[in-house]
Structures are given as structure tokens and as C-alpha cells.
Design an enzyme around this catalytic site. Sequence first.
Site, mmCIF file in Angstrom:
data_model
loop_
_atom_site.group_PDB
_atom_site.id
_atom_site.type_symbol
_atom_site.label_atom_id
_atom_site.label_comp_id
_atom_site.label_asym_id
_atom_site.label_seq_id
_atom_site.Cartn_x
_atom_site.Cartn_y
_atom_site.Cartn_z
ATOM 1 N N HIS A 1 33.545 34.110 -29.559
ATOM 2 C CA HIS A 1 34.677 35.023 -29.438
ATOM 3 C C HIS A 1 35.156 35.494 -30.811
ATOM 4 O O HIS A 1 35.610 34.689 -31.616
ATOM 5 C CB HIS A 1 35.795 34.258 -28.721
ATOM 6 C CG HIS A 1 37.049 35.024 -28.509
ATOM 7 N ND1 HIS A 1 38.269 34.585 -28.963
ATOM 8 C CD2 HIS A 1 37.280 36.182 -27.851
ATOM 9 C CE1 HIS A 1 39.202 35.441 -28.608
ATOM 10 N NE2 HIS A 1 38.637 36.417 -27.931
ATOM 11 N N ARG A 2 35.023 36.789 -31.071
ATOM 12 C CA ARG A 2 35.339 37.367 -32.386
ATOM 13 C C ARG A 2 34.514 36.670 -33.483
ATOM 14 O O ARG A 2 34.991 36.475 -34.602
ATOM 15 C CB ARG A 2 36.833 37.260 -32.695
ATOM 16 C CG ARG A 2 37.755 37.732 -31.560
ATOM 17 C CD ARG A 2 39.226 37.596 -31.871
ATOM 18 N NE ARG A 2 40.046 37.657 -30.662
ATOM 19 C CZ ARG A 2 41.326 37.352 -30.580
ATOM 20 N NH1 ARG A 2 41.980 36.981 -31.662
ATOM 21 N NH2 ARG A 2 41.968 37.418 -29.419
ATOM 22 N N LYS B 1 38.504 47.906 -27.541
ATOM 23 C CA LYS B 1 39.882 47.405 -27.524
ATOM 24 C C LYS B 1 40.853 48.587 -27.491
ATOM 25 O O LYS B 1 40.816 49.440 -28.365
ATOM 26 C CB LYS B 1 40.093 46.522 -28.774
ATOM 27 C CG LYS B 1 41.453 45.922 -28.918
ATOM 28 C CD LYS B 1 41.803 45.009 -27.757
ATOM 29 C CE LYS B 1 41.201 43.624 -27.837
ATOM 30 N NZ LYS B 1 41.420 42.841 -26.605
ATOM 31 N N ASP C 1 35.526 43.272 -31.392
ATOM 32 C CA ASP C 1 36.569 44.182 -30.897
ATOM 33 C C ASP C 1 36.503 45.482 -31.673
ATOM 34 O O ASP C 1 36.712 45.500 -32.889
ATOM 35 C CB ASP C 1 37.949 43.545 -31.093
ATOM 36 C CG ASP C 1 38.109 42.273 -30.281
ATOM 37 O OD1 ASP C 1 38.103 42.360 -29.045
ATOM 38 O OD2 ASP C 1 38.225 41.190 -30.894
ATOM 39 N N HIS D 1 40.886 42.998 -33.916
ATOM 40 C CA HIS D 1 41.408 42.717 -32.582
ATOM 41 C C HIS D 1 42.754 43.371 -32.293
ATOM 42 O O HIS D 1 42.947 44.041 -31.275
ATOM 43 C CB HIS D 1 41.527 41.201 -32.365
ATOM 44 C CG HIS D 1 42.130 40.867 -31.041
ATOM 45 N ND1 HIS D 1 43.491 40.740 -30.842
ATOM 46 C CD2 HIS D 1 41.559 40.669 -29.829
ATOM 47 C CE1 HIS D 1 43.731 40.466 -29.581
ATOM 48 N NE2 HIS D 1 42.578 40.422 -28.932
ATOM 49 N N GLU E 1 31.062 38.212 -29.921
ATOM 50 C CA GLU E 1 31.945 39.177 -29.256
ATOM 51 C C GLU E 1 32.721 39.897 -30.339
ATOM 52 O O GLU E 1 33.225 39.261 -31.280
ATOM 53 C CB GLU E 1 32.893 38.436 -28.303
ATOM 54 C CG GLU E 1 33.708 39.346 -27.411
ATOM 55 C CD GLU E 1 35.143 39.561 -27.876
ATOM 56 O OE1 GLU E 1 35.811 40.412 -27.279
ATOM 57 O OE2 GLU E 1 35.589 38.905 -28.846
ATOM 58 N N ASP F 1 36.036 30.143 -28.852
ATOM 59 C CA ASP F 1 36.234 30.127 -30.311
ATOM 60 C C ASP F 1 35.380 29.027 -30.948
ATOM 61 O O ASP F 1 35.205 29.024 -32.177
ATOM 62 C CB ASP F 1 37.707 29.841 -30.649
ATOM 63 C CG ASP F 1 38.629 31.008 -30.310
ATOM 64 O OD1 ASP F 1 38.115 32.087 -29.935
ATOM 65 O OD2 ASP F 1 39.860 30.842 -30.417
ATOM 66 N N GLU G 1 33.521 44.766 -27.214
ATOM 67 C CA GLU G 1 34.733 45.106 -26.458
ATOM 68 C C GLU G 1 35.362 46.373 -27.028
ATOM 69 O O GLU G 1 35.646 46.443 -28.227
ATOM 70 C CB GLU G 1 35.766 43.971 -26.502
ATOM 71 C CG GLU G 1 37.026 44.400 -25.739
ATOM 72 C CD GLU G 1 38.141 43.378 -25.672
ATOM 73 O OE1 GLU G 1 37.937 42.199 -26.027
ATOM 74 O OE2 GLU G 1 39.248 43.778 -25.250
HETATM 75 O O1 G3P Z 1 35.745 38.595 -23.980
HETATM 76 C C1 G3P Z 1 37.049 38.933 -23.597
HETATM 77 C C2 G3P Z 1 38.062 38.587 -24.615
HETATM 78 O O2 G3P Z 1 37.620 38.917 -25.902
HETATM 79 C C3 G3P Z 1 39.326 39.314 -24.315
HETATM 80 O O3 G3P Z 1 40.377 38.799 -25.030
HETATM 81 O O4 G3P Z 1 42.271 39.478 -26.374
HETATM 82 O O5 G3P Z 1 40.530 38.042 -27.334
HETATM 83 O O6 G3P Z 1 40.072 40.423 -26.927
HETATM 84 P P1 G3P Z 1 40.803 39.221 -26.485
HETATM 85 CA CA CA Z 2 37.849 40.643 -27.499
#
Ligand code: G3P
Ligand code: CA
Length: 287
Positions: A47-48, A150, A76, A89, A74, A274, A148
Amino acid sequence: MKRVITVLTGVGIAMSSFSGTTAAAPANDLGSVVSVQEQQKIINVAHRGASGHAPENTMAAYQKAFEMKADYIEIDVQMSQDGELVIIHDNTVDRTTNGTGTVGEMTFEELRQLDAGSWFSEDYAGEKILTFGEVLDAFRGKIGILIELKSPELYPGVEEKVAEELIKRNLHKPNNEKVVIQSFNHKSMQKSKELLPSLPHGVIAGPSWANVTEEQLAEFATYADYFNPNMNIVTHEMVDDVHEAGMKIYPYTSRSQEQALRLFDLNVDGIVTDYTEHVYYHPVKNH
Ligand code: G3P
Ligand code: CA
């Protein structure tokens, strides 16, 4: 439900779905590992990037995720005032840089001057806000990229720009499902799917989708391949319904071993985390 855990001696083994090779990986917080044969493959999404270990959405975080053998990073994607696709993000730079301001009201040059690492640790001073193209060029073919969009409603034309960058690199063709586009904005995903029909898309679902119906899932499945909900709303029934609708489910965002284990038990297809290390090993259930 009883877990079956086979403790192996020596170094544990995790399968890398990207290269199809077998790679060594460190043991997780469980203090034991399960045999490869007993594992159910769950896609490991950083994640990120490996954001538990390095500043989110930076080259350092993505590189760390790659080194930790995650299946996907992942990222954004947003847009600067002058139309550059940038990776960050929040809608402002305040939390994750040394500056202040709104992403869409700043030029790329202004964004690029910021330090995107020091807020996390001085060890990462000098990390920069990246462009979408830079991330594609650095990681395409090495690790999956879960893109993503965003807040796409803030950036008219962002779907076309993302499509352009992918097409330019010939990444718009079915690529073993290693490039996936997702968003909380489902209309944006419908539009993106029209632009990039061969690429898998996902709808992200916040807590308000806890009672998503079979009919709603069937409608999502007309353009999406993934239903990716907040992990707190995931139930066995939801997982079954998503699979019935022909989609996969990658809940977000696991931040502890316990949360990852709960998601394993729910038979999800992937986990957005994470902490990549929480998803290496997953005991299978004794049905
Ligand atoms: O994979 C979905 C997740 O990234 C969405 O939440 O707010 O961390 O972008 P967020
Ligand atoms: Ca995200």
C-alpha cells in the site's frame, strides 16, 4: 476453525507470482512458517509502497516493496496544476512533504521541489514527489502496479492522461493482470475501462458499502474485475458474492498480523497492506 501450520526449519519459502520463481523470504511475526504446499496464494499488495517502512508513495517505498517481494505496489495518482500526473495520496502536500498547499493548485516544478521523505524519517530526506511515468518506467515488468486514480473528479481528463501514459509504453494490453486501475470514483472507472478495455479495473468500496447487494456487484462486474473494500466491512458472504459476480477482492488496509490473518480466513484474493511481511505466510484452514 483450526489452523494447520507446518513449521519448517531454516529459511521459509514464499512463491513470487510475478516471475513464477521461488524466492526466499524472512519469517513473519508468527514465529513459524507454513509449507508452500499448504499455502493459499494471496496477492501481496504494498500500500503506497512498503509504507510501514519508508515514506509512502516515494521511490524508497516502492523499491523496498520490490525488495520485500510484494506482488504489487499500490500508487495514488493525482494531477498538478499544469497537467503532470503526480503520485501523492492526500489532496494537499501538507502531511507528506515539508510544504503546504493543494496538489491541483501547484505546478509540477513547485511540487518537485518539496521533500517527501523527511516527515517520515531524516533517513529519507530528499525523496521527491514522483511522476506517474517515472513509476511506470522504474517498475514495469518488475512488480505489479495497482494504480489508484485518487479524487479523479478534481482532475478533468485524468483518465485520458493515465491511458496515454500506459499506451505510450504498450502497457495497455492484457499484461498478465499486472497493471490494474482502481478508484473510489466508480464513474471514473467506467470511463477508464472504455479507454483501456483490455486492462483490469477495480472499484474501491468504503465503509458505506458494507451491505453491497448481489445486484450492485453484478453491475460493477460489467466494467470491473475487482471489488476492493475497506477491510472492516469484509465478511465471508461478501467474499462469496464478489466471487459469484466473477470478480476478485483485495481489501485495504491491513496494518497488523492479526488483521492480515482475519482476511486470510475470509478467503480474500489479495491484501493491501502497509507491512508486506504480514502476508508472506498464511496458514490454510482445516475444513
Ligand atoms: O487500495 C485501496 C486503498 O489504497 C484505498 O485507500 O485512502 O489509502 O488510498 P487509500
Ligand atoms: Ca490508495
